[in-house]
Design a protein around this motif. Structure first.
Motif, PDB file in Angstrom:
ATOM      1  N   GLN A 117      -3.452  -0.833   8.562  1.00  0.00           N
ATOM      2  CA  GLN A 117      -2.440  -1.325   7.636  1.00  0.00           C
ATOM      3  C   GLN A 117      -2.642  -0.733   6.246  1.00  0.00           C
ATOM      4  O   GLN A 117      -1.669  -0.410   5.550  1.00  0.00           O
ATOM      5  N   LYS A 118      -3.899  -0.535   5.845  1.00  0.00           N
ATOM      6  CA  LYS A 118      -4.173   0.095   4.554  1.00  0.00           C
ATOM      7  C   LYS A 118      -3.705   1.551   4.557  1.00  0.00           C
ATOM      8  O   LYS A 118      -3.251   2.064   3.528  1.00  0.00           O
ATOM      9  N   ILE A 119      -3.818   2.212   5.707  1.00  0.00           N
ATOM     10  CA  ILE A 119      -3.319   3.584   5.823  1.00  0.00           C
ATOM     11  C   ILE A 119      -1.812   3.605   5.601  1.00  0.00           C
ATOM     12  O   ILE A 119      -1.285   4.450   4.873  1.00  0.00           O
ATOM     13  N   VAL A 120      -1.091   2.665   6.214  1.00  0.00           N
ATOM     14  CA  VAL A 120       0.358   2.577   6.038  1.00  0.00           C
ATOM     15  C   VAL A 120       0.709   2.386   4.562  1.00  0.00           C
ATOM     16  O   VAL A 120       1.642   3.007   4.034  1.00  0.00           O
ATOM     17  N   GLU A 121      -0.054   1.540   3.895  1.00  0.00           N
ATOM     18  CA  GLU A 121       0.215   1.245   2.483  1.00  0.00           C
ATOM     19  C   GLU A 121      -0.099   2.428   1.577  1.00  0.00           C
ATOM     20  O   GLU A 121       0.558   2.621   0.550  1.00  0.00           O
ATOM     21  N   LYS A 122      -1.085   3.233   1.954  1.00  0.00           N
ATOM     22  CA  LYS A 122      -1.544   4.311   1.080  1.00  0.00           C
ATOM     23  C   LYS A 122      -0.918   5.663   1.391  1.00  0.00           C
ATOM     24  O   LYS A 122      -0.765   6.509   0.504  1.00  0.00           O
ATOM     25  N   CYS A 123      -0.557   5.891   2.648  1.00  0.00           N
ATOM     26  CA  CYS A 123      -0.081   7.211   3.082  1.00  0.00           C
ATOM     27  C   CYS A 123       1.413   7.153   3.403  1.00  0.00           C
ATOM     28  O   CYS A 123       1.823   6.457   4.338  1.00  0.00           O
ATOM     29  N   ASP A 124       2.211   7.902   2.662  1.00  0.00           N
ATOM     30  CA  ASP A 124       3.664   7.857   2.810  1.00  0.00           C
ATOM     31  C   ASP A 124       4.146   8.338   4.171  1.00  0.00           C
ATOM     32  O   ASP A 124       5.252   8.001   4.593  1.00  0.00           O
ATOM     33  N   SER A 125       3.331   9.129   4.861  1.00  0.00           N
ATOM     34  CA  SER A 125       3.777   9.722   6.128  1.00  0.00           C
ATOM     35  C   SER A 125       3.548   8.816   7.331  1.00  0.00           C
ATOM     36  O   SER A 125       3.950   9.168   8.445  1.00  0.00           O
ATOM     37  N   VAL A 126       2.887   7.667   7.139  1.00  0.00           N
ATOM     38  CA  VAL A 126       2.571   6.756   8.248  1.00  0.00           C
ATOM     39  C   VAL A 126       3.418   5.489   8.108  1.00  0.00           C
ATOM     40  O   VAL A 126       3.504   4.924   7.022  1.00  0.00           O
ATOM     41  N   TYR A 127       4.031   5.068   9.230  1.00  0.00           N
ATOM     42  CA  TYR A 127       4.963   3.948   9.203  1.00  0.00           C
ATOM     43  C   TYR A 127       4.548   2.864  10.194  1.00  0.00           C
ATOM     44  O   TYR A 127       3.980   3.151  11.246  1.00  0.00           O
ATOM     45  N   ASP A 128       4.886   1.638   9.839  1.00  0.00           N
ATOM     46  CA  ASP A 128       4.853   0.533  10.789  1.00  0.00           C
ATOM     47  C   ASP A 128       6.246   0.456  11.388  1.00  0.00           C
ATOM     48  O   ASP A 128       7.187  -0.017  10.746  1.00  0.00           O
TER      49      ASP A 128
END
Length: 420
Positions: free
Chosen positions: A29-40
């Protein structure tokens, strides 16, 4: 040095759990919040306006440089015109709803709706510039648009967007149908390089399907007595997505031998297991954008870590933005100063430089060593360096020269340990 135990024996806490599965989910979830290319994808928008969807499709630009087909012929304007027409821009509506689907097999994601390869150098067959990446089987995807010839879907997966063959995607009734299937605690993870389902003489769509490292496969809850007239003993009974004659999502049972390199649930996240997974791919063929049934530098990292439940960004520059314990290699550091930084870095950490991702495996005779999926290195001949192709996963010294003559370690920009 090609024996993983050689490196594991050097690690004092090799079998200690770095993060539990719940912590890895929080990390994702932190990756989603920090990296624009990753989505939930569960919380993705339900639709796009005409201009919003057009801007996504237009992110991919036709090259203004001279390009070549595999046979060496120059790509001419009529081919580009065909591609532009097949984007089906006129088919974009004022409001465009999103459909949910699942990949029924691994599928290439392309810059444009064509499987014709285009290269920037005549005679080159290594780097198809229309090949973006691979989407593994059994991945949830969002279908945003359809090509004019109806053979391609413009899709969003959790960490990439592009064109995929429509025959590789089953369209679901809704979001719930996708995630009710995928959100299960009873699944196997492919921990080997590749595995295949058993041959099925009745249903070719679930027969000898290849799954690659990191793929999660739900198990069948309602156990049958047999599958395709084959006993289920000695096999995992898996529930696989397929397409009906209209392309809609249906499910069928398949079998994977219990002797295959798979495990029930994600692998425990330990330094020993990270190295074990990486070393299983030694000698595997490099493939730009996951072509040649292989992987490139960043997808090698991504799929190794996927076996532990991580959902990383696709490309090296995006992975380098991930949270974790980060060590920077500042410009101007001497070689000795760069080597000294590895006193603070644990094996299994990821190493990045411009355009390349690697994994640190340990120190030998005072030199940091890495495992990476790389194209080649440099050898000095006279007063210049010649490029020597490798195109595989291999353990190398970090002092190995690049094609510019600078050691790999001299170009390192950061190291990241995925830890909370």
């Amino acid at each position: 040095m090609l024996d993983v135990e050689y490196w594991i024996e050097k690690i004092p806490d090799a079998d200690s759990l770095i993060m539990a599965q719940n912590d890895i989910m929080k990390f994702n979830q932190k990756i989603v919040e920090k990296c624009d290319s990753v989505y939930d994808l569960r919380s993705y928008g339900v639709g796009f306006t005409h201009d919003e969807l057009l801007s996504l499709i237009k992110e991919y630009k036709m090259s203004e440089k001279e390009m070549y087909f595999r046979n060496g012929e120059v790509v001419k304007s009529d081919f580009y015109n065909y591609i532009a027409d097949n984007l089906n821009i006129s088919g974009i509506k004022e409001v465009n709803s999103v459909q949910y689907g699942i990949t029924i097999r691994k599928t290439s994601i392309r810059s444009f709706p064509t499987d014709i390869a285009v290269y920037s150098k005549r005679g080159d067959i290594e780097f198809d510039r229309f090949q973006e990446t691979l989407c593994q089987a059994l991945e949830p995807v969002l279908v945003l648009h359809e090509s004019k010839d109806k053979n391609w879907h413009f899709i969003q997966m959790y960490n990439y967007r592009g064109w995929a063959k429509s025959t590789d995607i089953a369209i679901a009734k809704n979001k719930e149908e996708v995630f009710d299937y995928l959100d299960t605690d009873d699944f196997i993870v492919v921990t080997g390089n590749h595995v295949r389902t058993q041959f099925n003489p009745y249903y070719s769509d679930v027969s000898e399907i290849q799954f690659d490292m990191g793929t999660t496969i739900p198990l069948e809850k309602d156990m049958p007595d047999s599958v395709a007239n084959q006993s289920i003993y000695g096999n995992y009974v898996i529930k696989l997505p397929s397409r009906d004659d209209k392309g809609n999502l249906v499910f069928k049972d398949g079998l994977i031998s219990i002797k295959e390199d798979v495990r029930r649930g994600y692998a425990p996240y330990t330094r020993a297991n990270v190295l074990n997974q990486a070393f299983k791919l030694i000698g595997d063929r490099y493939g730009w954008g996951d072509s040649f049934n292989g992987r490139d530098c960043s997808s090698f990292i991504m799929y190794v870590y996927k076996t532990f439940g991580f959902r990383l960004p696709r490309n090296a520059d995006e992975q380098e933005k991930c949270p974790g314990i980060v060590r920077k290699f500042a410009d101007g550091l001497s070689l000795d100063e760069r080597i000294k930084i590895f006193d603070l870095i644990k094996p299994g950490a990821l190493i990045y430089m411009s355009g390349h991702a690697m994994m640190f495996v340990g120190i030998d005779s005072g030199v940091p060593y890495i495992i990476h999926d790389f194209t080649g290195y440099g050898v000095k001949i006279g007063d210049k360096y010649d490029f020597i192709p490798v195109n595989e996963v291999m353990v190398t010294s970090s002092l190995l020269p690049t094609s510019m003559g600078i050691p790999f370690i001299g170009r390192f920009s950061s190291a990241i340990q995925f830890e909370m």
